[in-house]
Design a protein around this motif. Structure first.
Motif, PDB file in Angstrom:
ATOM      1  N   LEU A   1      51.148  40.904  39.294  1.00 54.98           N
ATOM      2  CA  LEU A   1      50.361  42.116  39.092  1.00 54.98           C
ATOM      3  C   LEU A   1      50.927  42.997  37.980  1.00 54.98           C
ATOM      4  CD1 LEU A   1      48.067  44.014  39.889  1.00 54.98           C
ATOM      5  CD2 LEU A   1      49.547  44.969  41.674  1.00 54.98           C
ATOM      6  N   SER A   2      52.224  43.257  38.002  1.00 55.71           N
ATOM      7  CA  SER A   2      52.813  44.155  36.996  1.00 55.71           C
ATOM      8  C   SER A   2      52.626  43.593  35.591  1.00 55.71           C
ATOM      9  CB  SER A   2      54.295  44.386  37.293  1.00 55.71           C
ATOM     10  OG  SER A   2      55.003  43.154  37.303  1.00 55.71           O
ATOM     11  N   GLU A   3      52.794  42.286  35.433  1.00 53.97           N
ATOM     12  CA  GLU A   3      52.593  41.668  34.120  1.00 53.97           C
ATOM     13  C   GLU A   3      51.147  41.800  33.666  1.00 53.97           C
ATOM     14  OE1 GLU A   3      52.887  37.242  32.011  1.00 53.97           O
ATOM     15  OE2 GLU A   3      53.821  37.583  33.981  1.00 53.97           O
ATOM     16  N   THR A   4      50.206  41.638  34.608  1.00 56.68           N
ATOM     17  CA  THR A   4      48.783  41.751  34.269  1.00 56.68           C
ATOM     18  C   THR A   4      48.419  43.179  33.882  1.00 56.68           C
ATOM     19  OG1 THR A   4      48.313  39.976  35.843  1.00 56.68           O
ATOM     20  CG2 THR A   4      46.448  41.268  35.072  1.00 56.68           C
ATOM     21  N   LEU A   5      48.969  44.158  34.595  1.00 55.60           N
ATOM     22  CA  LEU A   5      48.651  45.562  34.307  1.00 55.60           C
ATOM     23  C   LEU A   5      49.166  45.991  32.935  1.00 55.60           C
ATOM     24  CD1 LEU A   5      49.281  47.241  37.794  1.00 55.60           C
ATOM     25  CD2 LEU A   5      47.092  46.567  36.761  1.00 55.60           C
ATOM     26  N   GLU A   6      50.120  45.260  32.378  1.00 52.99           N
ATOM     27  CA  GLU A   6      50.598  45.563  31.024  1.00 52.99           C
ATOM     28  C   GLU A   6      49.524  45.284  29.972  1.00 52.99           C
ATOM     29  OE1 GLU A   6      54.153  43.351  30.391  1.00 52.99           O
ATOM     30  OE2 GLU A   6      55.322  44.475  31.890  1.00 52.99           O
ATOM     31  N   LYS A   7      48.485  44.550  30.362  1.00 55.11           N
ATOM     32  CA  LYS A   7      47.384  44.271  29.435  1.00 55.11           C
ATOM     33  C   LYS A   7      46.407  45.439  29.327  1.00 55.11           C
ATOM     34  CE  LYS A   7      48.888  40.168  28.618  1.00 55.11           C
ATOM     35  NZ  LYS A   7      48.159  38.930  28.877  1.00 55.11           N
TER      36      LYS A   7
ATOM     37  N   TYR B   1      43.187  47.358  35.880  1.00 58.28           N
ATOM     38  CA  TYR B   1      43.769  48.051  37.023  1.00 58.28           C
ATOM     39  C   TYR B   1      43.513  47.225  38.281  1.00 58.28           C
ATOM     40  CZ  TYR B   1      38.902  49.675  37.343  1.00 58.28           C
ATOM     41  OH  TYR B   1      37.528  49.733  37.393  1.00 58.28           O
ATOM     42  N   GLU B   2      44.273  47.522  39.343  1.00 64.26           N
ATOM     43  CA  GLU B   2      44.089  46.807  40.595  1.00 64.26           C
ATOM     44  C   GLU B   2      42.758  47.233  41.217  1.00 64.26           C
ATOM     45  OE1 GLU B   2      46.679  45.480  44.534  1.00 64.26           O
ATOM     46  OE2 GLU B   2      47.351  47.188  43.330  1.00 64.26           O
ATOM     47  N   THR B   3      41.992  46.264  41.676  1.00 67.38           N
ATOM     48  CA  THR B   3      40.644  46.518  42.190  1.00 67.38           C
ATOM     49  C   THR B   3      40.691  47.366  43.453  1.00 67.38           C
ATOM     50  OG1 THR B   3      39.987  44.373  41.311  1.00 67.38           O
ATOM     51  CG2 THR B   3      38.484  45.415  42.866  1.00 67.38           C
ATOM     52  N   SER B   4      39.832  48.400  43.503  1.00 66.17           N
ATOM     53  CA  SER B   4      39.801  49.292  44.656  1.00 66.17           C
ATOM     54  C   SER B   4      38.985  48.681  45.793  1.00 66.17           C
ATOM     55  CB  SER B   4      39.186  50.639  44.255  1.00 66.17           C
ATOM     56  OG  SER B   4      37.799  50.469  43.967  1.00 66.17           O
ATOM     57  N   PRO B   5      39.204  49.125  47.022  1.00 66.80           N
ATOM     58  CA  PRO B   5      38.408  48.622  48.157  1.00 66.80           C
ATOM     59  C   PRO B   5      36.917  48.856  47.983  1.00 66.80           C
ATOM     60  CG  PRO B   5      40.366  49.761  48.944  1.00 66.80           C
ATOM     61  CD  PRO B   5      40.294  50.017  47.464  1.00 66.80           C
ATOM     62  N   SER B   6      36.529  50.000  47.388  1.00 60.51           N
ATOM     63  CA  SER B   6      35.102  50.284  47.230  1.00 60.51           C
ATOM     64  C   SER B   6      34.448  49.304  46.263  1.00 60.51           C
ATOM     65  CB  SER B   6      34.882  51.721  46.742  1.00 60.51           C
ATOM     66  OG  SER B   6      35.496  51.919  45.479  1.00 60.51           O
ATOM     67  N   GLU B   7      35.169  48.905  45.217  1.00 58.26           N
ATOM     68  CA  GLU B   7      34.622  47.910  44.301  1.00 58.26           C
ATOM     69  C   GLU B   7      34.395  46.585  45.010  1.00 58.26           C
ATOM     70  OE1 GLU B   7      35.892  48.186  39.806  1.00 58.26           O
ATOM     71  OE2 GLU B   7      37.648  48.514  41.078  1.00 58.26           O
ATOM     72  N   LYS B   8      35.350  46.203  45.827  1.00 57.80           N
ATOM     73  CA  LYS B   8      35.198  44.952  46.576  1.00 57.80           C
ATOM     74  C   LYS B   8      33.977  45.036  47.488  1.00 57.80           C
ATOM     75  CE  LYS B   8      40.232  44.334  46.743  1.00 57.80           C
ATOM     76  NZ  LYS B   8      41.394  44.362  47.650  1.00 57.80           N
ATOM     77  N   GLU B   9      33.795  46.178  48.114  1.00 58.23           N
ATOM     78  CA  GLU B   9      32.713  46.347  49.089  1.00 58.23           C
ATOM     79  C   GLU B   9      31.348  46.289  48.431  1.00 58.23           C
ATOM     80  OE1 GLU B   9      30.841  49.982  51.720  1.00 58.23           O
ATOM     81  OE2 GLU B   9      32.983  49.985  51.342  1.00 58.23           O
TER      82      GLU B   9
END
Length: 341
Positions: free
Chosen positions: A304-310, A323-331
């Motif tokens: 995750l940390s390596e990906t967020l550097e993009k 960014y890390e996907t939020s629960p609302s986006e998943k829903e």
């Protein structure tokens, strides 16, 4: 011209006259007309029933096949009756409205009617010029998901009212919709703040009556009345059932969101950009059934940390938010995204 070819064609077109086109009769006719000898080779007549049965089967298949067309430029207040009138002469089996940032109407018609329907492009509904387009495969897949949702919802639909006074109450809304059977009213809020938008659930056959109130006034505010988008309809329906869709993420995994990707970006472009192994990639679809510029990648948490550097790096000429996907986006979004892998 070859008389045998002519008579053979006639035996296909007029199957009831097959007895008249037996080989011996054709030979006799040929000898009479052209002086053929008695030992002239008889033509090989393929039974017309074979052709008729094949043609009938092909026609039935064609009649059963349907396609979607997209109507652009339709007035907000237009209902099913206006769409049917616009497509006069075309057998429309289904009409779907999609309204969010733009307003689109999709019609389902038999495949053999496409040519006729396309001739309507450039005609008008009221004062609005209408563009008729064939849909993409991705749009068609989304429409099929919407059809499934509508079947689950039964004979009720949600409609959207926008521009309400912030002081509007349930009673004000019912008065505005007087004479319409409203069995649910949902206020759209951010935190505790009312944003001037509500969703109302009404009978499907009352939709045109609701649309007729577009730009009518509530107090000193005119109200926009429109169809809900597919995403809104799905969210409201799932909440109505008392829950939301659960997205199962395997242990040790997490989704990251890529926002702003080029609309033509494919699976390999996305995988190359994130630079870490992804076990699943979803492509976001917008309200217009086209790529929304969003992608969701399932990766190992340790990456995750390596990906967020993009974050804010470029994919071709577009910088991408990561960014890390939020629960609302998943829903809300995952169910209607296209799975690329």
């Amino acid at each position: 011209m070859n008389v045998f070819r002519i008579t053979r064609s006639l035996s296909v077109v007029i199957p009831r006259c097959r007895p008249l086109f037996q080989p011996d009769k054709i030979a006799k006719l040929a000898r009479t007309l052209f002086g053929f000898q008695h030992n002239a080779a008889l033509p090989q007549i393929i039974p017309s029933a074979t052709f008729c049965d094949t043609a009938s089967s092909q026609l039935q298949t064609q009649e059963q096949e349907t396609v979607y067309l997209r109507l652009e430029g339709v007035p907000f207040s237009a209902g099913a009756e206006e769409i049917q009138n616009f497509l006069d002469g075309v057998d429309v089996s289904n009409i779907r409205f999609e309204q969010d940032h733009i307003y689109l109407v999709y019609v389902q018609i038999p495949k053999y009617s496409v040519e006729t329907a396309m001739t309507k492009s450039g005609n008008y509904i009221g004062s609005r010029y209408i563009n008729v387009q064939e849909v993409s495969e991705r749009e068609e897949q989304s429409l099929e998901r919407q059809a499934k949702l509508e079947a689950e919802m039964g004979d009720r639909r949600y409609m959207k009212l926008r521009g309400l006074p912030f002081s509007a109450s349930v009673e004000d809304i019912k008065f505005f919709l007087e004479g319409i059977d409203v069995d649910n009213i949902i206020f759209d809020r951010v935190g505790s703040r009312f944003m001037g938008k509500v969703f109302v659930r009404v009978p499907k056959d009352s939709i045109h009556q609701v649309l007729a109130l577009h730009k009518k006034y509530m107090g000193d505010r005119f109200i926009e009345v429109m169809h809900c988008s597919f995403f809104e309809m799905s969210r409201l329906y799932r909440n109505q059932l008392g829950g939301s869709e659960v997205v199962n993420v395997p242990d040790g995994k997490t989704f990251v969101t890529l926002k702003g990707i080029p609309f033509r970006a494919g699976l390999q472009d996305i995988k190359k950009f994130i630079g870490v192994p992804a076990s699943e990639v979803l492509l976001g679809i917008g309200a217009d059934r086209r790529p929304s510029g969003m992608a969701y990648c399932l990766i190992d948490k340790e990456d995750l940390s390596e990906t967020l550097e993009k974050n804010n790096k470029y994919m071709t000429n577009r910088y991408i938010e990561v960014y890390e996907t939020s629960p609302s986006e998943k829903e809300i979004h995952f169910k209607y995204a296209d799975k690329l892998m």
